[in-house]
Design a protein around this motif. Structure first.
Motif, short mmCIF file in Angstrom:
data_model
loop_
_atom_site.label_atom_id
_atom_site.label_comp_id
_atom_site.label_asym_id
_atom_site.label_seq_id
_atom_site.Cartn_x
_atom_site.Cartn_y
_atom_site.Cartn_z
N TYR A 145 0.35 -0.91 -0.13
CA TYR A 145 -0.09 0.07 0.24
C TYR A 145 0.67 1.24 0.05
O TYR A 145 0.56 2.04 -0.66
N LEU A 146 1.93 1.52 1.18
CA LEU A 146 2.89 3.14 1.30
C LEU A 146 3.63 2.80 -0.06
O LEU A 146 4.10 4.16 -0.71
N LEU A 147 3.57 1.55 -1.24
CA LEU A 147 4.33 1.85 -2.44
C LEU A 147 4.16 2.42 -3.28
O LEU A 147 3.99 3.34 -4.15
N LEU A 148 2.40 1.98 -2.99
CA LEU A 148 1.28 2.34 -4.03
C LEU A 148 1.54 4.12 -3.93
O LEU A 148 1.04 4.80 -4.89
N GLU A 149 0.80 4.78 -2.38
CA GLU A 149 0.84 6.06 -2.21
C GLU A 149 2.10 6.52 -1.69
O GLU A 149 1.94 7.64 -2.90
N ARG A 150 3.41 6.45 -1.91
CA ARG A 150 5.05 7.09 -3.26
C ARG A 150 4.83 6.94 -4.34
O ARG A 150 5.38 7.77 -4.81
N ALA A 151 4.34 6.68 -5.28
CA ALA A 151 4.31 6.38 -6.43
C ALA A 151 3.27 7.78 -6.48
O ALA A 151 3.62 8.67 -8.09
N GLY B 192 5.19 10.50 -4.35
CA GLY B 192 6.52 10.84 -4.41
C GLY B 192 7.22 11.36 -3.78
O GLY B 192 6.75 10.26 -2.76
N ASP B 193 7.74 12.53 -3.54
CA ASP B 193 8.88 12.60 -2.34
C ASP B 193 8.36 13.54 -1.03
O ASP B 193 9.24 13.73 -0.32
N ARG B 194 6.87 13.59 -1.56
CA ARG B 194 6.55 14.36 -0.82
C ARG B 194 5.81 13.60 0.22
O ARG B 194 5.42 14.16 1.56
N LEU B 195 5.62 12.06 -0.13
CA LEU B 195 5.72 11.13 1.56
C LEU B 195 6.75 10.54 1.65
O LEU B 195 7.22 9.94 0.23
N HIS C 287 -4.62 12.45 6.82
CA HIS C 287 -4.35 13.45 7.21
C HIS C 287 -3.11 13.71 8.04
O HIS C 287 -2.69 14.96 8.34
N GLY C 288 -1.81 12.94 8.21
CA GLY C 288 -0.24 14.01 8.00
C GLY C 288 -0.19 14.56 6.50
O GLY C 288 0.74 14.77 6.25
N MET C 289 -1.01 14.33 5.22
CA MET C 289 -0.03 14.75 3.95
C MET C 289 -0.38 16.44 4.00
O MET C 289 -1.47 16.90 4.06
N ARG C 290 0.83 17.30 3.94
CA ARG C 290 -0.04 18.69 3.80
C ARG C 290 0.67 19.07 2.65
O ARG C 290 1.62 18.93 2.24
N ALA C 291 -0.06 19.71 2.19
CA ALA C 291 -0.09 20.72 0.46
C ALA C 291 1.22 20.99 -0.01
O ALA C 291 1.86 20.10 -1.06
N GLU D 118 5.03 13.14 6.62
CA GLU D 118 5.69 11.38 7.40
C GLU D 118 5.35 10.65 7.62
O GLU D 118 4.28 10.92 8.88
N VAL D 119 5.60 9.49 7.32
CA VAL D 119 4.48 8.01 7.93
C VAL D 119 5.47 6.98 8.58
O VAL D 119 6.18 6.97 7.74
N ARG D 120 5.08 7.46 10.18
CA ARG D 120 6.57 5.94 10.49
C ARG D 120 4.94 4.85 11.89
O ARG D 120 4.51 5.29 12.48
#
Length: 395
Positions: free
Chosen positions: A253-259, A262-265, A295-299, A304-306
């Motif tokens: 799931y994280l790999l797909l969201e990272r795609a 991009g570098d924002r995640l 809720h963690g992604m700011r525009a 960062e998610v840990r």
């Protein structure tokens, strides 16, 4: 349910104690006509009878808690016969004799049908044996009968068989409650999968499509990740999987969201390897990660998610944390109180919280630490020693 079971056992013990007392009263007295000294032989025998009653009930209970069928009846009936002390005992459904122990008469099913039609205990005199038959009920519905066959019928035997049948009915009701609970958990898991899919599938496929021309190799890798995630999340699931499988699902799931971002995640996972085999509820982590990304992604600067999984002795402790805008603690509380079936209810947080409490108890619900401007941390505790009823099945 525990209170109901304890009350039923107490009633059962009292009935058996009275029956034991009646047998002792008819038995031979010691020297002379004087009664035994206080705490003497009769008292010890009554104590032993009570212990034997509770022990036999405990032996029969596990089979009855599986519900009423031929297998459970066969496993329980010999303990019930020992409990009643009669020549034979039979258990029937509304249609057939399921199991019996001892020399059972051919007309037991006929007697059972008469008792079922009457809806109450029936006594059938006969030569050389008579029968006491009591209907078994689950939530007010007659599901079968308990029949005791003996050479000598008495009012005490009728009372005892009636009490035992009431206890058996109580165990069958607990079995139905267990089954209802399992069905509810499965329905909640299906609802959670349906809730995740609309949010995720569209975005994932759109992201993959954007790479088809510009980076076909990356598109192919992402498509495989999507296929692996979908195979896990949409398979026919039971209550449990392993923590290793759940973390693999999160990784895809994280790999797909990272795609997508991009570098924002930015994300990191720290896992103690010794807890990987621990059984956990199916789809208990991915909704927490999805919520953290939402809720963690700011525009402007992203987020960062840990994910941290620690070995904590008898438990595995899991935290999912983001450095986003956070929220008012009261808002987080309302999110957990949302109806899990309502679309958009906390991206599954309420569903996961409810399932954890139902499986492990109220002390194992989600703990959310958050404040405005301080990010959000969700804590999850999983007992290592919990014995899952079933494991997730492969497609």
């Amino acid at each position: 349910m525990l209170i109901i079971a304890c009350l039923a056992l107490c009633c059962l013990a009292v009935a058996a104690g009275l029956a034991a007392g009646s047998r002792l009263a008819r038995g031979p007295r010691s020297r002379g006509d004087e009664g035994p000294p206080e705490g003497g032989l009769t008292g010890r025998r009554a104590d032993e009878a009570t212990y034997a009653t509770l022990h036999l009930a405990a032996m029969a209970a596990p089979a009855l808690r599986a519900g009423l069928d031929r297998d459970s009846a066969r496993k329980a009936v010999r303990h019930l016969r020992a409990l009643l002390g009669t020549r034979a005992v039979a258990i029937t459904s509304t249609e057939a004799a399921l199991a019996w122990d001892g020399p059972c008469t051919d007309d037991v099913l006929t007697h059972a049908r008469a008792a079922l039609a009457a809806g109450r205990a029936q006594v059938f005199a006969g030569e050389p044996h008579g029968a006491v038959v009591v209907p078994l009920t689950v939530e007010g519905t007659v599901v079968g009968a308990l029949a005791a066959i003996d050479d000598e019928l008495s009012a005490a035997l009728v009372r005892t068989v009636t009490e035992v049948a009431g206890w058996v009915s109580g165990q069958l009701e607990l079995a139905e409650l267990d089954a209802s609970r399992r069905r509810a958990l499965e329905a909640e898991t299906r609802a959670l999968r349906a809730q995740i899919s609309p949010h995720f599938v569209y975005n994932a496929l759109t992201t993959i499509a954007s790479f088809v021309r510009t980076d076909p190799k990356r598109a192919r890798e992402l498509l495989l990740d999507f296929a692996d995630f979908s195979r896990y999340a949409l398979r026919r699931a039971h209550d449990f999987t392993t923590l290793a499988d759940e973390l693999t699902c999160v990784d895809h799931y994280l790999l797909l969201e990272r795609a997508r971002f991009g570098d924002r995640l930015r994300f990191s996972m720290q896992v103690a390897p010794e807890v990987l085999p621990v059984p956990v509820p199916f789809l208990c982590l991915q909704p927490l990660v999805e919520n953290a990304i939402k809720h963690g992604m700011r525009a402007a600067r992203g987020g960062e998610v840990r994910v941290v999984v620690r070995d904590a002795g008898p438990e595995a402790h899991i935290t999912v944390e983001d450095d986003g805008a956070g929220m008012d603690p009261e808002c987080a509380r309302r999110m957990l109180d949302e109806d899990p079936a309502r679309e958009g209810a906390g991206i599954g947080l309420a569903n996961v919280d409810l399932r954890m409490r139902q499986i492990y108890g109220d002390s194992y619900g989600l703990v959310v630490e958050t404040a405005l401007g301080a990010g959000t941390k969700v804590r999850l505790r999983v007992p290592k020693t919990h014995a899952p009823r079933t494991h997730a099945a492969e497609v």
